[in-house]
Design a protein around this motif. Structure first.
Motif, PDB file in Angstrom:
ATOM      1  N   GLY A 317      -9.549  11.600  -3.226  1.00  0.00           N
ATOM      2  CA  GLY A 317     -10.500  10.496  -3.274  1.00  0.00           C
ATOM      3  C   GLY A 317      -9.838   9.147  -3.472  1.00  0.00           C
ATOM      4  N   PHE A 318      -8.884   9.081  -4.394  1.00  0.00           N
ATOM      5  CA  PHE A 318      -8.228   7.803  -4.655  1.00  0.00           C
ATOM      6  C   PHE A 318      -7.233   7.434  -3.562  1.00  0.00           C
ATOM      7  CE2 PHE A 318      -9.977   8.259  -8.888  1.00  0.00           C
ATOM      8  CZ  PHE A 318     -10.279   6.937  -9.212  1.00  0.00           C
ATOM      9  N   GLU A 319      -6.480   8.404  -3.069  1.00  0.00           N
ATOM     10  CA  GLU A 319      -5.458   8.089  -2.066  1.00  0.00           C
ATOM     11  C   GLU A 319      -6.048   7.864  -0.681  1.00  0.00           C
ATOM     12  OE1 GLU A 319      -2.086  10.822  -2.123  1.00  0.00           O
ATOM     13  OE2 GLU A 319      -1.112   9.252  -3.292  1.00  0.00           O
ATOM     14  N   LYS A 320      -6.989   8.703  -0.270  1.00  0.00           N
ATOM     15  CA  LYS A 320      -7.545   8.610   1.075  1.00  0.00           C
ATOM     16  C   LYS A 320      -8.844   7.811   1.119  1.00  0.00           C
ATOM     17  CE  LYS A 320      -4.276  11.254   2.693  1.00  0.00           C
ATOM     18  NZ  LYS A 320      -3.188  10.695   3.538  1.00  0.00           N
ATOM     19  N   GLY A 321      -9.660   7.959   0.075  1.00  0.00           N
ATOM     20  CA  GLY A 321     -10.941   7.254   0.059  1.00  0.00           C
ATOM     21  C   GLY A 321     -10.805   5.801  -0.315  1.00  0.00           C
ATOM     22  N   TYR A 322     -10.281   5.561  -1.521  1.00  0.00           N
ATOM     23  CA  TYR A 322     -10.129   4.183  -1.993  1.00  0.00           C
ATOM     24  C   TYR A 322      -8.803   3.566  -1.587  1.00  0.00           C
ATOM     25  CZ  TYR A 322     -14.252   4.981  -4.887  1.00  0.00           C
ATOM     26  OH  TYR A 322     -15.525   5.244  -5.325  1.00  0.00           O
ATOM     27  N   LYS A 323      -7.854   4.419  -1.165  1.00  0.00           N
ATOM     28  CA  LYS A 323      -6.511   3.960  -0.767  1.00  0.00           C
ATOM     29  C   LYS A 323      -5.845   3.179  -1.903  1.00  0.00           C
ATOM     30  CE  LYS A 323      -7.499   3.820   4.208  1.00  0.00           C
ATOM     31  NZ  LYS A 323      -8.869   4.368   4.130  1.00  0.00           N
ATOM     32  N   VAL A 324      -6.028   3.690  -3.102  1.00  0.00           N
ATOM     33  CA  VAL A 324      -5.459   3.075  -4.292  1.00  0.00           C
ATOM     34  C   VAL A 324      -4.280   3.919  -4.779  1.00  0.00           C
ATOM     35  CG1 VAL A 324      -5.899   2.454  -6.698  1.00  0.00           C
ATOM     36  CG2 VAL A 324      -7.651   2.063  -4.981  1.00  0.00           C
ATOM     37  N   PHE A 344       5.405   1.959 -10.583  1.00  0.00           N
ATOM     38  CA  PHE A 344       4.035   1.680 -10.165  1.00  0.00           C
ATOM     39  C   PHE A 344       3.686   0.265 -10.586  1.00  0.00           C
ATOM     40  CE2 PHE A 344       4.091   3.931 -14.230  1.00  0.00           C
ATOM     41  CZ  PHE A 344       3.447   3.036 -15.063  1.00  0.00           C
ATOM     42  N   ASP A 345       2.673  -0.284  -9.959  1.00  0.00           N
ATOM     43  CA  ASP A 345       2.251  -1.654 -10.218  1.00  0.00           C
ATOM     44  C   ASP A 345       0.769  -1.650 -10.561  1.00  0.00           C
ATOM     45  OD1 ASP A 345       1.474  -4.338 -10.126  1.00  0.00           O
ATOM     46  OD2 ASP A 345       2.936  -4.848  -8.577  1.00  0.00           O
ATOM     47  N   ILE A 346       0.464  -1.808 -11.829  1.00  0.00           N
ATOM     48  CA  ILE A 346      -0.930  -1.758 -12.278  1.00  0.00           C
ATOM     49  C   ILE A 346      -1.743  -2.875 -11.643  1.00  0.00           C
ATOM     50  CG2 ILE A 346      -2.432  -2.002 -14.298  1.00  0.00           C
ATOM     51  CD1 ILE A 346      -0.205  -0.668 -15.942  1.00  0.00           C
ATOM     52  N   THR A 347      -1.164  -4.065 -11.563  1.00  0.00           N
ATOM     53  CA  THR A 347      -1.887  -5.210 -11.004  1.00  0.00           C
ATOM     54  C   THR A 347      -2.241  -4.983  -9.541  1.00  0.00           C
ATOM     55  OG1 THR A 347      -0.750  -6.718 -12.517  1.00  0.00           O
ATOM     56  CG2 THR A 347      -1.802  -7.693 -10.577  1.00  0.00           C
ATOM     57  N   THR A 348      -1.304  -4.432  -8.774  1.00  0.00           N
ATOM     58  CA  THR A 348      -1.562  -4.156  -7.356  1.00  0.00           C
ATOM     59  C   THR A 348      -2.686  -3.146  -7.197  1.00  0.00           C
ATOM     60  OG1 THR A 348       0.718  -4.655  -6.710  1.00  0.00           O
ATOM     61  CG2 THR A 348      -0.564  -3.271  -5.220  1.00  0.00           C
ATOM     62  N   SER A 349      -2.672  -2.093  -7.991  1.00  0.00           N
ATOM     63  CA  SER A 349      -3.727  -1.085  -7.915  1.00  0.00           C
ATOM     64  C   SER A 349      -5.090  -1.696  -8.220  1.00  0.00           C
ATOM     65  CB  SER A 349      -3.437   0.060  -8.891  1.00  0.00           C
ATOM     66  OG  SER A 349      -2.318   0.809  -8.466  1.00  0.00           O
ATOM     67  N   ALA A 350      -5.129  -2.572  -9.226  1.00  0.00           N
ATOM     68  CA  ALA A 350      -6.385  -3.223  -9.590  1.00  0.00           C
ATOM     69  C   ALA A 350      -6.902  -4.108  -8.455  1.00  0.00           C
ATOM     70  CB  ALA A 350      -6.206  -4.048 -10.861  1.00  0.00           C
ATOM     71  N   LEU A 351      -6.004  -4.837  -7.814  1.00  0.00           N
ATOM     72  CA  LEU A 351      -6.398  -5.726  -6.714  1.00  0.00           C
ATOM     73  C   LEU A 351      -6.886  -4.931  -5.500  1.00  0.00           C
ATOM     74  CD1 LEU A 351      -3.540  -8.407  -6.886  1.00  0.00           C
ATOM     75  CD2 LEU A 351      -5.948  -8.727  -7.486  1.00  0.00           C
ATOM     76  N   ILE A 352      -6.208  -3.827  -5.196  1.00  0.00           N
ATOM     77  CA  ILE A 352      -6.626  -2.993  -4.062  1.00  0.00           C
ATOM     78  C   ILE A 352      -8.007  -2.410  -4.324  1.00  0.00           C
ATOM     79  CG2 ILE A 352      -6.156  -0.858  -2.803  1.00  0.00           C
ATOM     80  CD1 ILE A 352      -3.167  -1.427  -3.180  1.00  0.00           C
ATOM     81  N   LEU A 353      -8.229  -1.924  -5.543  1.00  0.00           N
ATOM     82  CA  LEU A 353      -9.529  -1.341  -5.871  1.00  0.00           C
ATOM     83  C   LEU A 353     -10.637  -2.385  -5.812  1.00  0.00           C
ATOM     84  CD1 LEU A 353     -10.928   1.257  -6.606  1.00  0.00           C
ATOM     85  CD2 LEU A 353     -10.478   0.779  -9.011  1.00  0.00           C
ATOM     86  N   GLU A 354     -10.334  -3.598  -6.244  1.00  0.00           N
ATOM     87  CA  GLU A 354     -11.316  -4.684  -6.162  1.00  0.00           C
ATOM     88  C   GLU A 354     -11.657  -4.993  -4.707  1.00  0.00           C
ATOM     89  OE1 GLU A 354     -14.011  -7.493  -7.216  1.00  0.00           O
ATOM     90  OE2 GLU A 354     -12.939  -6.172  -8.598  1.00  0.00           O
ATOM     91  N   GLN A 355     -10.654  -4.962  -3.849  1.00  0.00           N
ATOM     92  CA  GLN A 355     -10.884  -5.194  -2.419  1.00  0.00           C
ATOM     93  C   GLN A 355     -11.770  -4.099  -1.826  1.00  0.00           C
ATOM     94  OE1 GLN A 355      -7.298  -5.518  -0.054  1.00  0.00           O
ATOM     95  NE2 GLN A 355      -8.417  -5.390   1.880  1.00  0.00           N
ATOM     96  N   ARG A 356     -11.517  -2.847  -2.191  1.00  0.00           N
ATOM     97  CA  ARG A 356     -12.332  -1.743  -1.688  1.00  0.00           C
ATOM     98  C   ARG A 356     -13.775  -1.880  -2.166  1.00  0.00           C
ATOM     99  NH1 ARG A 356      -8.833  -1.863   1.105  1.00  0.00           N
ATOM    100  NH2 ARG A 356      -7.060  -0.456   1.329  1.00  0.00           N
ATOM    101  N   GLU A 357     -13.945  -2.330  -3.396  1.00  0.00           N
ATOM    102  CA  GLU A 357     -15.295  -2.508  -3.930  1.00  0.00           C
ATOM    103  C   GLU A 357     -16.035  -3.596  -3.161  1.00  0.00           C
ATOM    104  OE1 GLU A 357     -16.723  -4.358  -7.987  1.00  0.00           O
ATOM    105  OE2 GLU A 357     -16.246  -2.227  -8.295  1.00  0.00           O
ATOM    106  N   GLN A 358     -15.349  -4.679  -2.839  1.00  0.00           N
ATOM    107  CA  GLN A 358     -15.978  -5.753  -2.073  1.00  0.00           C
ATOM    108  C   GLN A 358     -16.384  -5.269  -0.684  1.00  0.00           C
ATOM    109  OE1 GLN A 358     -16.959  -8.763  -3.131  1.00  0.00           O
ATOM    110  NE2 GLN A 358     -16.252  -8.093  -5.151  1.00  0.00           N
ATOM    111  N   GLU A 359     -15.570  -4.396  -0.086  1.00  0.00           N
ATOM    112  CA  GLU A 359     -15.926  -3.828   1.213  1.00  0.00           C
ATOM    113  C   GLU A 359     -17.196  -2.991   1.106  1.00  0.00           C
ATOM    114  OE1 GLU A 359     -12.422  -1.675   2.244  1.00  0.00           O
ATOM    115  OE2 GLU A 359     -11.256  -3.465   2.757  1.00  0.00           O
ATOM    116  N   SER A 360     -17.301  -2.215   0.035  1.00  0.00           N
ATOM    117  CA  SER A 360     -18.501  -1.400  -0.173  1.00  0.00           C
ATOM    118  C   SER A 360     -19.721  -2.277  -0.429  1.00  0.00           C
ATOM    119  CB  SER A 360     -18.288  -0.439  -1.355  1.00  0.00           C
ATOM    120  OG  SER A 360     -17.318   0.539  -1.036  1.00  0.00           O
ATOM    121  N   LEU A 361     -19.551  -3.331  -1.222  1.00  0.00           N
ATOM    122  CA  LEU A 361     -20.653  -4.246  -1.499  1.00  0.00           C
ATOM    123  C   LEU A 361     -21.164  -4.899  -0.218  1.00  0.00           C
ATOM    124  CD1 LEU A 361     -19.320  -5.898  -4.773  1.00  0.00           C
ATOM    125  CD2 LEU A 361     -21.408  -4.534  -4.575  1.00  0.00           C
TER     126      LEU A 361
END
Length: 369
Positions: A317-324, A344-361
């Motif tokens: 789910g995280f790797e293929k769905g959210y691509k995080v 790993f980069d915590i900030t990058t993961s947070a930014l990618i997840l925020e982008q995915r959320e905006q796409e869903s919104l």
């Protein structure tokens, strides 16, 4: 007509989901609260609920199906034997309603459908899996779903044996309302260089049984080895039996493995306190399935990283769905070693997840325009 031009949701009488979902639609997508109406499924016509401010809630016993035809969209949050009778009756009243009917799917029901299909070669009613004949009737008619295509579409089309349409949207809410989440996020203190690492093992209400306790012991030993015992685990238990299992595990780690054990055992708490505790953690070791909202919340505050085992639904789910990016491995020791290496980069993961959320919104903005 109370449903005229409304986006209607069909929800359970006891709701832990729609409240956060509509809060996100209103505060993140900017959709007017008066656009929504919720029908809560109840056996008691006198039952009322305290719902989200500005959203009208209607008891299912008081609904006139002829009035529902005037709604813009109708969305069922999940599908199971608790709501399928109401939905089945609605479709039988006027089958044209399916052209504006959506089912918001989760991995829970899709996993149950998939297990039944793999075992019997078709979907069939199985009461102890909360699948009734009404479920089967609804699934034979409805063709619009809401969920991430990469996660759900192939499975849906296989078990339903036909093509479906998906609003390609993932989860848009956190485990708290937007206001409360932002409050905690704005007060997070993060010291990446601190020696002791705080690690949350699995998520609320999901530790239980001897198999999970063995996993807890294995994970603790693995992370203790990688971090030279500078770790502090957090687990959540919701019953006395599990508490006794965890207590036995702690005794085993202390007396047999001779480890300086630090395990916080949390029990009943409100969501805000739960999130405050989560925000102190550097890592979340996620169970194979479930707990995605909690994991997303940890990533979004930029506080910690999520660890998933290879081949699990959560890893997919995280790797293929959210691509995080998440920490993944084939064992707890592998997860621990990667966590220690800090590649790993915590900030990058947070930014990618925020982008995915905006796409869903954006999908919801289009659906509810």
């Amino acid at each position: 007509m109370i449903f005229f031009n409304k986006h209607v949701y069909i929800i359970p009488e006891v709701d832990n989901f729609f409240y956060l979902h509509v809060d996100a639609l209103i505060n993140k997508a900017g959709i007017d609260s008066e656009s929504f109406c919720a029908i809560f499924v109840s056996d008691d016509k006198n039952k009322t609920v305290n719902g989200y401010p500005g959203v009208e809630y209607i008891n299912s016993q008081l609904v006139d199906f002829s009035e529902l035809q005037s709604a813009k969209t109708i969305t069922s949050l999940s599908l199971n034997s608790l709501n399928s009778e109401f939905i089945s009756n609605l479709i039988k009243f006027d089958e044209s309603v399916i052209d504006k009917f959506y089912i918001y799917i989760t991995d829970d029901e899709v996993d149950r459908w998939d297990r039944i299909y793999k075992k019997f070669g078709l979907l069939k009613a199985i009461p102890n899996l909360h699948i009734s004949n009404d479920d089967l009737f609804v699934l034979s008619k409805v063709y619009r779903f809401i969920g991430l295509e990469v996660i759900f579409k192939n499975t849906l089309e296989r078990v339903l044996e036909r093509k479906v349409k998906l609003v390609n949207s993932g989860c848009i809410f956190d485990i708290l309302t937007c206001k409360d989440f932002d409050c905690i996020k704005g007060n997070v203190l993060f010291d990446k260089d601190k020696k002791e690492k705080r690690i949350w093992f699995h998520t609320k209400n999901l530790i239980g049984g001897s198999s999970d306790i063995k996993k807890l012991v294995n994970a603790y030993i693995s992370f203790a080895k990688a971090f030279d015992n500078n770790i502090h685990f957090v687990v959540f238990v919701n019953n006395i039996k599990t508490f006794l299992y965890v207590s036995a595990a702690i005794l085993y780690l202390k007396k047999i493995k001779k480890l300086p054990v630090k395990i916080d055992v949390l029990n009943h708490t409100d969501k805000y306190s739960y999130m405050q505790q989560l925000a102190t953690c550097d890592f979340l070791i996620l169970q194979p399935r479930g707990g995605a909202s909690t994991a997303r919340s940890l990533i979004k505050i930029g506080r910690g990283m999520v660890c998933t085992l290879d081949g699990t639904k959560n890893n997919f789910g995280f790797e293929k769905g959210y691509k995080v990016p998440v920490i993944k491995g084939d064992s707890y020791l592998s997860l621990a070693q990667q966590a220690k290496d800090e590649k790993f980069d915590i900030t990058t993961s947070a930014l990618i997840l925020e982008q995915r959320e905006q796409e869903s919104l954006s999908k919801y903005k289009e659906l509810y325009k």
